[in-house]
Design an enzyme around this catalytic site. Structure first.
Site, short mmCIF file in Angstrom:
data_model
loop_
_atom_site.label_atom_id
_atom_site.label_comp_id
_atom_site.label_asym_id
_atom_site.label_seq_id
_atom_site.Cartn_x
_atom_site.Cartn_y
_atom_site.Cartn_z
N CYS A 231 -14.51 50.74 3.81
CA CYS A 231 -13.85 50.55 5.12
C CYS A 231 -14.84 50.28 6.26
CB CYS A 231 -12.95 51.75 5.42
SG CYS A 231 -11.66 51.39 6.65
N LYS B 283 -19.06 57.38 1.43
CA LYS B 283 -19.04 56.51 2.60
C LYS B 283 -20.14 56.89 3.59
CE LYS B 283 -15.70 54.98 6.15
NZ LYS B 283 -14.30 55.19 6.61
N GLU C 115 -9.23 52.82 -0.02
CA GLU C 115 -9.73 54.07 0.56
C GLU C 115 -8.59 55.06 0.67
OE1 GLU C 115 -12.25 55.41 4.52
OE2 GLU C 115 -10.74 53.84 4.73
#
Length: 305
Positions: free
Chosen positions: A171, A130, A58
């Protein structure tokens, strides 16, 4: 709801021959050019080691957390210099290059934390924004408000590599197992979790959550990480991991920049899921709760078709 209602059936697995996968671990700073250079050097080493799928963490492009400074270097996808450099590199090395995420300008006031799967010809084969924003107050006093600069994605994504179907997360998505199960039920045999986990949360939860997601879904889980103390003072946990569908760690990095490699055998996904068919055994259910309460992901009574 009746006892005879069938369980949902996962999609057929897309399984090919074994292949080598690599994870690049970084300690990204604020400079996009410097980060691209550092990542490219490690990507070249991983390709030379035989990896045909290579994943970066990320925030591969920049670890800039100041909103004003971040927006000063943002580009739209079509003009982003880091993305162009990585597309050229994927074509040069003839590998599938998975850029864990770049900060991409999505609107005047919001960025997207966006992953890219780049094909061996440099084409963008998939992109994923995300979904879950890291808005937390940690016990050590650290405060994070990802949603102040980034807009959340709304689409779960899978894409086919030659050997296996890949599911995308980034993440903080790791803490939302419903997303992982949905990807597995959509036929993913490998799920990516590129990350920049904080030092404190990584020490507590990184290994156990990644192994749990692999075990729950019967998938390979590959998590390229940021590691160490960054230019902006942020400390990330590192310990990039490649985990097999049984939950066994096949390769692990430390905290320094570098890369790890492991063989991915798609047939093992089928073998593990045959041993414990929890995806096939899953059943739909209703949750009985007080009428004045609601929960995310649940359809309120009376709203179902």
């Amino acid at each position: 709801m009746t006892d005879t209602q069938p369980a949902a059936t996962p999609r057929k697995l897309h399984l090919g021959s074994p292949f080598r996968a690599a994870l690049v671990q970084m300690r990204a700073g604020k400079s996009v050019a410097a980060n691209v250079e550092a990542a490219a050097a490690l990507i070249r080493e991983a390709a030379a080691a035989g990896a045909t799928y290579i994943q970066t963490p990320e925030m591969t492009g920049t670890m800039e957390e100041n909103r004003q400074a971040l927006f000063a270097v943002l580009h739209e996808e079509e003009t982003d210099p880091a993305l162009k450099a990585f597309r050229d590199l994927a074509a040069e090395l003839k590998v599938h290059l998975h850029i864990g995420s770049l900060a991409i300008r999505a609107s005047e006031h919001r960025a997207a934390n966006r992953a890219f799967l780049l094909g061996p010809d440099g084409a963008i084969e998939a992109r994923y924004d995300k979904i879950h924003m890291f808005d937390v107050d940690l016990p050590n006093g650290d405060v994070y408000r990802e949603s102040e600069a980034y807009r959340p994605g709304e689409l779960a994504v899978v894409a086919d590599l030659p050997e296996i179907r890949l599911g995308f997360t980034i993440c903080y998505d790791l803490r939302f197992p419903a997303l992982f199960r949905a990807l597995a039920e959509a036929g993913a045999g490998m799920i990516a979790v590129p990350a920049a986990f904080t030092q404190s949360t990584g020490e507590a939860h990184w290994h156990i959550l990644l192994r749990a997601r692999a075990i729950e879904t019967g998938t390979y889980v590959l998590a390229a990480a940021q590691g160490g103390t960054h230019e902006n003072g942020r400390k990330t946990f590192g310990h990039s991991l490649i985990i097999d569908p049984w939950g066994t760690i096949l390769a692990e990095a430390g905290t320094e920049p570098g890369f790890i490699v492991a063989e991915i055998d798609p047939a093992k996904v089928k073998a593990v899921r045959s041993r414990i068919p929890s995806l096939e055994n899953g059943r739909r259910f209703e949750l009985v709760i007080p009428a004045d309460e609601s929960r995310l992901h649940l359809v309120p009574p009376g709203d179902a078709a």
